[in-house]
Scaffold this motif. Structure first.
Motif, mmCIF file in Angstrom:
data_model
loop_
_atom_site.group_PDB
_atom_site.id
_atom_site.type_symbol
_atom_site.label_atom_id
_atom_site.label_comp_id
_atom_site.label_asym_id
_atom_site.label_seq_id
_atom_site.Cartn_x
_atom_site.Cartn_y
_atom_site.Cartn_z
ATOM 1 N N CYS A 56 13.592 12.734 -43.269
ATOM 2 C CA CYS A 56 13.934 14.040 -42.699
ATOM 3 C C CYS A 56 14.932 13.832 -41.570
ATOM 4 C CB CYS A 56 12.684 14.752 -42.187
ATOM 5 S SG CYS A 56 13.047 16.385 -41.469
ATOM 6 N N THR A 57 16.106 14.399 -41.714
ATOM 7 C CA THR A 57 17.161 14.210 -40.721
ATOM 8 C C THR A 57 16.920 14.995 -39.433
ATOM 9 O OG1 THR A 57 18.441 15.976 -41.773
ATOM 10 C CG2 THR A 57 18.888 13.718 -42.479
ATOM 11 N N ASP A 58 15.860 15.820 -39.400
ATOM 12 C CA ASP A 58 15.531 16.562 -38.179
ATOM 13 C C ASP A 58 14.605 15.774 -37.261
ATOM 14 O OD1 ASP A 58 17.047 18.718 -38.937
ATOM 15 O OD2 ASP A 58 15.390 19.769 -39.926
ATOM 16 N N ASP A 59 14.155 14.593 -37.708
ATOM 17 C CA ASP A 59 13.231 13.797 -36.889
ATOM 18 C C ASP A 59 13.723 12.355 -36.811
ATOM 19 O OD1 ASP A 59 11.144 12.968 -35.362
ATOM 20 O OD2 ASP A 59 9.584 13.255 -36.873
ATOM 21 N N PRO A 60 14.732 12.087 -35.963
ATOM 22 C CA PRO A 60 15.277 10.730 -35.846
ATOM 23 C C PRO A 60 14.313 9.788 -35.138
ATOM 24 C CG PRO A 60 16.265 12.163 -34.213
ATOM 25 C CD PRO A 60 15.421 13.051 -35.084
ATOM 26 N N ILE A 61 14.401 8.517 -35.473
ATOM 27 C CA ILE A 61 13.623 7.478 -34.799
ATOM 28 C C ILE A 61 14.466 6.955 -33.643
ATOM 29 C CG2 ILE A 61 12.533 5.215 -35.047
ATOM 30 C CD1 ILE A 61 12.080 5.859 -37.994
ATOM 31 N N LEU A 62 13.923 7.000 -32.433
ATOM 32 C CA LEU A 62 14.674 6.606 -31.240
ATOM 33 C C LEU A 62 14.276 5.213 -30.786
ATOM 34 C CD1 LEU A 62 14.398 9.941 -29.224
ATOM 35 C CD2 LEU A 62 16.135 9.265 -30.905
ATOM 36 N N ASN A 63 15.182 4.576 -30.073
ATOM 37 C CA ASN A 63 14.891 3.279 -29.470
ATOM 38 C C ASN A 63 13.832 3.456 -28.389
ATOM 39 O OD1 ASN A 63 15.259 1.065 -27.368
ATOM 40 N ND2 ASN A 63 16.653 0.336 -28.962
ATOM 41 N N GLU A 64 12.769 2.663 -28.446
ATOM 42 C CA GLU A 64 11.659 2.836 -27.516
ATOM 43 C C GLU A 64 12.061 2.566 -26.076
ATOM 44 O OE1 GLU A 64 8.492 0.374 -28.816
ATOM 45 O OE2 GLU A 64 8.074 1.548 -30.638
ATOM 46 N N GLU A 65 13.059 1.724 -25.852
ATOM 47 C CA GLU A 65 13.455 1.358 -24.494
ATOM 48 C C GLU A 65 14.517 2.289 -23.920
ATOM 49 O OE1 GLU A 65 14.633 -2.700 -24.518
ATOM 50 O OE2 GLU A 65 12.619 -3.468 -25.026
ATOM 51 N N THR A 66 15.508 2.646 -24.740
ATOM 52 C CA THR A 66 16.630 3.437 -24.235
ATOM 53 C C THR A 66 16.543 4.912 -24.605
ATOM 54 O OG1 THR A 66 17.982 3.027 -26.209
ATOM 55 C CG2 THR A 66 18.089 1.394 -24.420
ATOM 56 N N GLY A 67 15.734 5.235 -25.612
ATOM 57 C CA GLY A 67 15.664 6.623 -26.057
ATOM 58 C C GLY A 67 16.852 7.050 -26.893
ATOM 59 N N GLU A 68 17.725 6.096 -27.240
ATOM 60 C CA GLU A 68 18.904 6.417 -28.033
ATOM 61 C C GLU A 68 18.562 6.431 -29.526
ATOM 62 O OE1 GLU A 68 21.891 7.226 -26.911
ATOM 63 O OE2 GLU A 68 21.218 7.063 -24.831
ATOM 64 N N PRO A 69 19.268 7.230 -30.317
ATOM 65 C CA PRO A 69 19.022 7.250 -31.770
ATOM 66 C C PRO A 69 19.302 5.887 -32.390
ATOM 67 C CG PRO A 69 20.323 9.150 -31.076
ATOM 68 C CD PRO A 69 20.265 8.230 -29.900
ATOM 69 N N THR A 70 18.491 5.502 -33.354
ATOM 70 C CA THR A 70 18.667 4.216 -34.042
ATOM 71 C C THR A 70 19.419 4.372 -35.356
ATOM 72 O OG1 THR A 70 16.545 4.459 -35.201
ATOM 73 C CG2 THR A 70 16.528 3.344 -33.056
ATOM 74 N N GLY A 71 19.670 5.619 -35.770
ATOM 75 C CA GLY A 71 20.300 5.839 -37.057
ATOM 76 C C GLY A 71 19.299 5.954 -38.186
ATOM 77 N N ARG A 72 18.030 5.782 -37.869
ATOM 78 C CA ARG A 72 16.967 5.896 -38.863
ATOM 79 C C ARG A 72 16.193 7.186 -38.632
ATOM 80 N NH1 ARG A 72 13.297 2.064 -37.383
ATOM 81 N NH2 ARG A 72 12.263 2.117 -39.417
ATOM 82 N N TYR A 73 15.505 7.643 -39.677
ATOM 83 C CA TYR A 73 14.735 8.882 -39.597
ATOM 84 C C TYR A 73 13.341 8.646 -40.171
ATOM 85 C CZ TYR A 73 19.423 10.837 -39.053
ATOM 86 O OH TYR A 73 20.706 11.095 -38.617
ATOM 87 N N ARG A 74 12.401 9.452 -39.722
ATOM 88 C CA ARG A 74 11.046 9.344 -40.257
ATOM 89 C C ARG A 74 10.990 9.874 -41.685
ATOM 90 N NH1 ARG A 74 10.286 9.919 -34.838
ATOM 91 N NH2 ARG A 74 8.861 8.405 -33.927
ATOM 92 N N LEU A 75 10.029 9.354 -42.432
ATOM 93 C CA LEU A 75 9.868 9.787 -43.809
ATOM 94 C C LEU A 75 9.596 11.284 -43.876
ATOM 95 C CD1 LEU A 75 7.656 6.870 -45.195
ATOM 96 C CD2 LEU A 75 10.107 7.228 -45.556
ATOM 97 N N ALA A 76 10.158 11.937 -44.864
ATOM 98 C CA ALA A 76 9.969 13.377 -45.024
ATOM 99 C C ALA A 76 8.524 13.671 -45.400
ATOM 100 C CB ALA A 76 10.917 13.908 -46.090
ATOM 101 N N GLY A 77 8.013 14.778 -44.886
ATOM 102 C CA GLY A 77 6.665 15.221 -45.207
ATOM 103 C C GLY A 77 6.696 16.395 -46.169
ATOM 104 N N GLU A 78 5.543 16.879 -46.503
ATOM 105 C CA GLU A 78 5.459 17.954 -47.495
ATOM 106 C C GLU A 78 6.022 19.282 -46.995
ATOM 107 O OE1 GLU A 78 1.476 19.453 -48.275
ATOM 108 O OE2 GLU A 78 0.707 18.188 -46.652
#
Length: 216
Positions: A56-78
Motif C-alpha cells: 500500500c503506497t499510503d503507508d510507507p516504511i520509515l527509517n527508525e533513526e531518521t524518520g525518512e522514507p525508505t522507499g518501501r511500503y507495508r503490505l496491503a491489507g484487505e
C-alpha cells in the motif's frame, strides 16, 4: 572491438538469470542490467528469485533513526483501496548460518522483511474512501510525507488540526479574548440568579387569640 562471438543480453542483478517483469518492478527500483557474453553463454533461464507482493503506497516504511522514507511500503491489507495498491517484486530466499547474522544492503528487499512488518495501518476496518486519517505526530502513518516542509520534530510544520482554519487554532485578538469564530467555541452567558421573593412578615408579637372568644 567486439567480434561476432560477443553478444549483449539483459540479466537480473540479483540472480544473474534472464530478467522477468518482477525484476524490473523490484521495490528498490529496476534490477535489470545489460551484460556482454560470449555467444551461447548469455542467460536463458528466467529469474526465480523475485516474487510478487502487493503493498500500500499510503503507508510507507520509515527509517527508525531518521524518520525518512525508505522507499518501501507495508503490505496491503484487505481494506486498502485499489488505487493505493501496487505490485512490486521482492527477493524470495533466506540466508542461513553466519550469513543470516550479517546485515546487507538487500536485507530490506527480502520477502521475510516484509512479513515481519505490520500490514497497512492507514486503511483499517471502518475506513472509507475519501476520508482522511487525522494527523498524529506519534504515528508516522499519518505524516504528510509529500510536504517538503514537513518536519516531525517541528510543530510549526505540522498540518492544521482537522476542521480548523490555517493559523486560527487558539488565536486570540489584541483584547486577550477570542472573538466570535476565531478558534474557540462561543459560550452562552451564565444565567443570572432568580430574583428572591420578599421575606414574609415576621409573626405578631401579640399573644395568640382564638377567633370568636371575647378578650374582656
Amino acid at each position: 572491438p567486439m567480434g561476432e562471438e560477443v553478444v549483449a543480453a539483459s540479466y537480473c542483478l540479483d540472480s544473474g538469470l534472464a530478467p522477468t517483469e518482477l525484476c524490473a518492478a523490484d521495490a528498490r527500483g529496476s534490477r535489470v542490467a545489460t551484460g556482454y557474453f560470449i555467444r551461447g553463454d548469455q542467460p536463458t533461464r528466467s529469474c526465480d528469485r523475485h516474487t510478487a507482493v502487493q503493498v500500500c503506497t499510503d503507508d510507507p516504511i520509515l527509517n527508525e533513526e531518521t524518520g525518512e522514507p525508505t522507499g518501501r511500503y507495508r503490505l496491503a491489507g484487505e481494506f486498502c483501496p485499489e488505487e493505493s495498491v501496487k505490485t512490486v517484486g521482492v527477493l524470495d530466499y533466506y540466508r542461513e548460518g553466519a550469513a543470516a547474522m550479517v546485515g546487507t544492503s538487500d536485507s530490506g528487499a527480502l520477502l521475510s522483511s516484509y512479513k515481519q512488518e505490520e500490514t497497512c495501518r492507514v486503511h483499517t476496518e471502518g475506513w472509507t474512501s475519501g476520508e482522511e486519517t487525522p494527523f498524529d505526530p506519534s504515528d508516522p502513518a499519518t505524516w504528510p510525507l509529500d510536504d517538503p516542509n514537513f518536519d516531525p520534530g517541528d510543530p510549526d510544520t505540522w498540518p492544521d488540526a482537522p476542521g480548523a482554519e490555517p493559523g486560527q487554532e487558539g488565536r486570540e485578538p489584541e483584547g486577550g479574548q477570542p472573538t466570535e469564530g476565531e478558534g474557540r467555541p462561543q459560550t452562552s452567558p451564565e444565567p443570572s440568579a432568580p430574583a428572591q421573593s420578599p421575606a414574609p412578615p415576621s409573626p405578631s408579637e401579640q399573644p395568640y387569640v382564638p377567633v370568636g372568644i371575647p378578650t374582656d
